[in-house]
Enzyme design. Structure first.
Site, PDB file in Angstrom:
ATOM      1  N   SER A 107       6.040   2.205  -5.117  1.00  0.00           N
ATOM      2  CA  SER A 107       6.087   1.354  -3.798  1.00  0.00           C
ATOM      3  C   SER A 107       5.211   0.080  -3.679  1.00  0.00           C
ATOM      4  CB  SER A 107       5.940   2.230  -2.747  1.00  0.00           C
ATOM      5  OG  SER A 107       4.583   2.782  -2.577  1.00  0.00           O
ATOM      6  N   SER A 110       2.678   5.072  -7.078  1.00  0.00           N
ATOM      7  CA  SER A 110       2.950   3.801  -6.498  1.00  0.00           C
ATOM      8  C   SER A 110       1.862   2.533  -6.852  1.00  0.00           C
ATOM      9  CB  SER A 110       2.923   4.056  -5.005  1.00  0.00           C
ATOM     10  OG  SER A 110       4.227   4.126  -4.567  1.00  0.00           O
ATOM     11  N   LYS A 156      -1.767  -4.245   0.110  1.00  0.00           N
ATOM     12  CA  LYS A 156      -0.416  -3.635   0.413  1.00  0.00           C
ATOM     13  C   LYS A 156      -0.393  -3.699   2.116  1.00  0.00           C
ATOM     14  CE  LYS A 156       2.036   0.505  -0.906  1.00  0.00           C
ATOM     15  NZ  LYS A 156       2.090   1.515  -1.656  1.00  0.00           N
TER      16      LYS A 156
END
Ligand code: GLN
Length: 485
Positions: free
Chosen positions: A158, A182, A83
């Site tokens: 997210s 997330s 990420k």
């Protein structure tokens, strides 16, 4: 779509054994993933940046270690996407924000160092909601990620890019961060496993801070066992993170397939809410039946504070974010605006921040600044901290009656782009995930089944939560549910 392709996904345990034994080349694996990415990521947009050359070089190095008879490490040849709010020396770390569009980190996060030492290969940085604020990846400054199961729908957020990268088979596993769901929510919407460890289990050193008392790094993978393998490589005390826990962390992956005798599965009445989509409700009931069938005891429990989770989280997380994001002033960090003649330092701050941050990040900063301001602090921030204590106590009481708590991960399956256009309806997607972070306990989402919509199969996740530091129970219980599919 590749996510629907029939090719079986092999356990990483087997793949690593073959790479370490010289039967499978790490380079061939990397080349395979790069070809899939080249063919499909134009449509999915899981990646902000693909590190093709670095991944190839690293794979060659692993293969050379094997040829020379040395040990490349337990995760030899495992291909991981990261990420883009976890810093790496390789490439940029943007947090999918204009603010950090050109930011290059001078160091690697602890999780990156640990995975590298274990023989893993990094294939690139994945898209996210700007600064990890959102539940759909639509808040990325670089455009949304599409759900590999139905590209007209969001992948969740997210960590949408990390979830989609696993679902689309662009990598073996990926890293995400989870402040209020997330990792677990996008895993649910993309049909993979997403695991948030206990707060403090995995070092946050090198994770760009959002809500520091809630943030935790964890893996996405194709199976609970694969997630356990990655987790085993990143868990443990780190001097560089002052909140890192000094708790025993024996490897879980070798035991994760051993069933638990006398598992007590708590099902909160509040999780069987009428607000759940019908397919979500149906799959929850199926999972309860499956648990009974594998011999678990189902315990009805109450978590009445489920309801106040969203309001508590959306005070604490923005409060911490408003403080953490103060560092992006265009001087030391972040995008620097061009000043017009006569403008001063104040103008530089406000112009840089206005140009660098997107609307959701601005909203969080304003919310957070408001709830921390004198006159409102007691009414909002202090009350939220009191609520946090009550939520934690409520989980503690629940875990005297059961070993794990079962429920939906998300009240809805993947929704179409633009489907949650007002902030509140987006925030409500997090109703089952935020309290895990508020209480600091571990949670995992695994696929529970599918909904059928518009001729497409949409994955539905189920979530398990366990007491702090009970990762072994959590993962072994999750593996029992996984076998019921
Ligand atoms: N969706 C939640 C939010 O927008 C959680 C995000 C996260 O876990 N990073 O804040």
């Amino acid at each position: 779509m590749s996510a629907n392709a029939p090719t079986a996904i092999r356990p990483l345990r087997e793949i690593c054994a073959e790479v370490r034994g010289g039967k499978l080349s790490a380079r061939a694996r990397v080349d395979g993933f790069l070809a899939t990415i080249a063919a499909k990521d134009g449509e999915i947009h899981a990646f902000n940046e693909v590190h093709a050359d670095a991944a190839r070089a690293r794979a060659d190095a692993i293969d050379a270690i094997v040829s020379s008879g040395r040990d490349p490490g337990p995760l030899a040849g495992v291909v991981i996407a990261v990420k883009d709010n976890i810093v790496m020396r390789e490439g940029r770390t943007t947090c999918s924000s204009r603010m950090l569009e050109d930011y290059r980190s001078p160091f690697d996060a602890t999780v990156i160092e640990r995975l590298a030492a274990a023989g893993a290969i990094f294939i690139g940085k994945t898209n996210l909601d700007e600064f990890a604020m959102g539940s759909s990846t639509e808040n990325s400054a670089f455009g949304p990620t599409r759900n590999p199961w139905d590209t007209s729908r969001v992948p969740g957020g997210s960590s949408g890019g990390s979830a989609a990268a696993v679902a689309a088979r662009f990598c073996d596993a990926s890293l995400g961060s989870d402040t209020g769901g997330s990792i677990r929510q996008p895993a649910a919407l993309c049909g993979c496993v997403g695991f948030k460890p206990t707060y403090g289990r995995v070092s946050r050193y090198g994770l760009v801070a959002f809500g520091s008392s809630l943030d935790q790094i964890g893996p996405f993978a194709h199976s609970v066992e694969d997630a356990a393998l990655v987790y085993d490589a990143i868990v443990g005390r780190d001097e560089l993170d002052s909140t890192s826990a000094d708790a025993p962390c024996d490897p879980i992956a070798p035991r994760v397939r051993e069933p638990l005798a006398k598992l007590r599965v708590g099902v909160p009445r509040e999780y069987r809410s009428e607000a759940n989509a019908p397919a979500v409700a149906e799959i929850l009931e199926k999972s309860i039946a499956a648990a009974r069938a594998f011999g678990a005891e189902i315990v009805d429990i109450d978590l009445p504070l489920t309801d106040i989770g969203i309001s508590t989280y959306y005070v604490i997380a923005p409060a911490e974010a408003s403080s953490n994001l103060a560092r992006y002033d265009g001087i030391r960090y972040g995008h620097r605006a061009t000043l017009a003649p006569g403008e001063d330092l104040e103008d530089l701050y406000s112009k840089s921040r206005a140009e660098g941050f997107g609307p959701e990040v601005e909203r969080r900063i304003m919310l957070g600044t408001y709830v921390l301001s004198s006159g409102y602090y007691d009414a909002y921030y202090k009350r939220a901290l009191q609520a946090r204590r009550l939520i934690k106590d409520e989980f503690d009481r629940a875990f005297t009656k059961c070993d794990v708590v079962l429920g939906p991960t998300s009240p809805v399956p993947a929704f179409p782009f633009g489907g949650k256009s007002d902030p509140l309806s987006m925030y409500l997607c997090d109703v089952y995930t935020v309290n895990t972070n508020i209480a600091g306990i571990p949670g995992i989402s695994i696929n529970g089944g599918f909904a059928e919509e518009g001729g497409k199969r949409l994955p539905i996740g189920i979530q398990l939560q366990a007491p702090a530091f009970a990762e072994e129970t959590l993962l072994r219980a999750a593996a029992m549910f996984e076998r019921c599919d």
